[in-house]
Design a protein around this motif. Structure first.
Motif, mmCIF file in Angstrom:
data_model
loop_
_atom_site.group_PDB
_atom_site.id
_atom_site.type_symbol
_atom_site.label_atom_id
_atom_site.label_comp_id
_atom_site.label_asym_id
_atom_site.label_seq_id
_atom_site.Cartn_x
_atom_site.Cartn_y
_atom_site.Cartn_z
ATOM 1 N N GLY A 50 1.054 -1.655 0.231
ATOM 2 C CA GLY A 50 0.450 -0.348 -0.016
ATOM 3 C C GLY A 50 0.841 1.110 0.050
ATOM 4 N N ILE A 51 1.987 0.856 0.750
ATOM 5 C CA ILE A 51 2.818 2.138 0.839
ATOM 6 C C ILE A 51 4.287 2.526 -0.384
ATOM 7 N N ALA A 52 4.105 1.398 -1.232
ATOM 8 C CA ALA A 52 4.429 1.960 -2.292
ATOM 9 C C ALA A 52 3.493 2.179 -3.314
ATOM 10 N N LYS A 53 2.442 1.674 -3.049
ATOM 11 C CA LYS A 53 1.074 2.013 -4.662
ATOM 12 C C LYS A 53 0.928 4.162 -3.890
ATOM 13 N N MET A 56 -3.733 5.655 0.930
ATOM 14 C CA MET A 56 -3.829 5.672 2.187
ATOM 15 C C MET A 56 -3.764 4.367 3.335
ATOM 16 N N MET A 57 -3.421 4.991 4.720
ATOM 17 C CA MET A 57 -2.709 3.730 5.666
ATOM 18 C C MET A 57 -3.710 3.570 6.311
ATOM 19 N N SER A 58 -3.978 2.188 6.630
ATOM 20 C CA SER A 58 -5.257 1.803 7.252
ATOM 21 C C SER A 58 -4.770 1.708 8.665
ATOM 22 N N THR A 59 -5.960 1.541 9.486
ATOM 23 C CA THR A 59 -5.222 1.733 11.384
ATOM 24 C C THR A 59 -4.725 0.063 11.488
ATOM 25 N N THR A 60 -5.065 -0.680 10.025
ATOM 26 C CA THR A 60 -4.693 -2.628 10.741
ATOM 27 C C THR A 60 -3.028 -1.990 10.116
ATOM 28 N N CYS A 61 -2.788 -1.021 9.251
ATOM 29 C CA CYS A 61 -1.685 -1.345 9.204
ATOM 30 C C CYS A 61 -0.424 -0.370 10.046
#
Length: 100
Positions: A50-53, A56-61
């Motif tokens: 997700g970061i590479a793409k 948005m950062m999820s709360t789980t991440c």
């Protein structure tokens, strides 16, 4: 001569139909230890994708990154992610940058 041309065209068509291999980084447990356990950076792989793409950062991440904070130096050292990009996402989760 026509056979050579047909074979060449067939080769080009087949070559174009298969995607070129991408450079993959195997993300397994790292060699450094955290409280006697190996760092399992593969638990963070979904977050890294997700970061590479630039998603948005999820709360789980965010929770996963907090849990594996001591493993982030390995992520930076192995260049799985750019440290500047990782820093931005860590700050959005309220996590301090790791001191490597």
């Amino acid at each position: 001569m026509k056979i050579v041309a047909v074979l060449l065209i067939a080769f080009v068509v087949l070559l174009a139909s298969f995607p070129s291999p991408t450079k993959a980084i195997a993300v397994k447990g790292s060699r450094s230890k955290r409280n006697g356990e190996s760092c399992a950076t593969n638990a963070l792989q979904v977050c890294f994708d997700g970061i590479a793409k630039r998603m948005m950062m999820s709360t789980t991440c965010c929770e996963q990154l907090k849990e594996h904070h001591s493993c982030l130096c390995d992520v930076i050292k192995t260049r799985i992610l750019d440290s500047n990009v990782l820093s931005i996402y860590l700050k959005s989760c309220g996590i301090t940058d790791p001191k490597c």
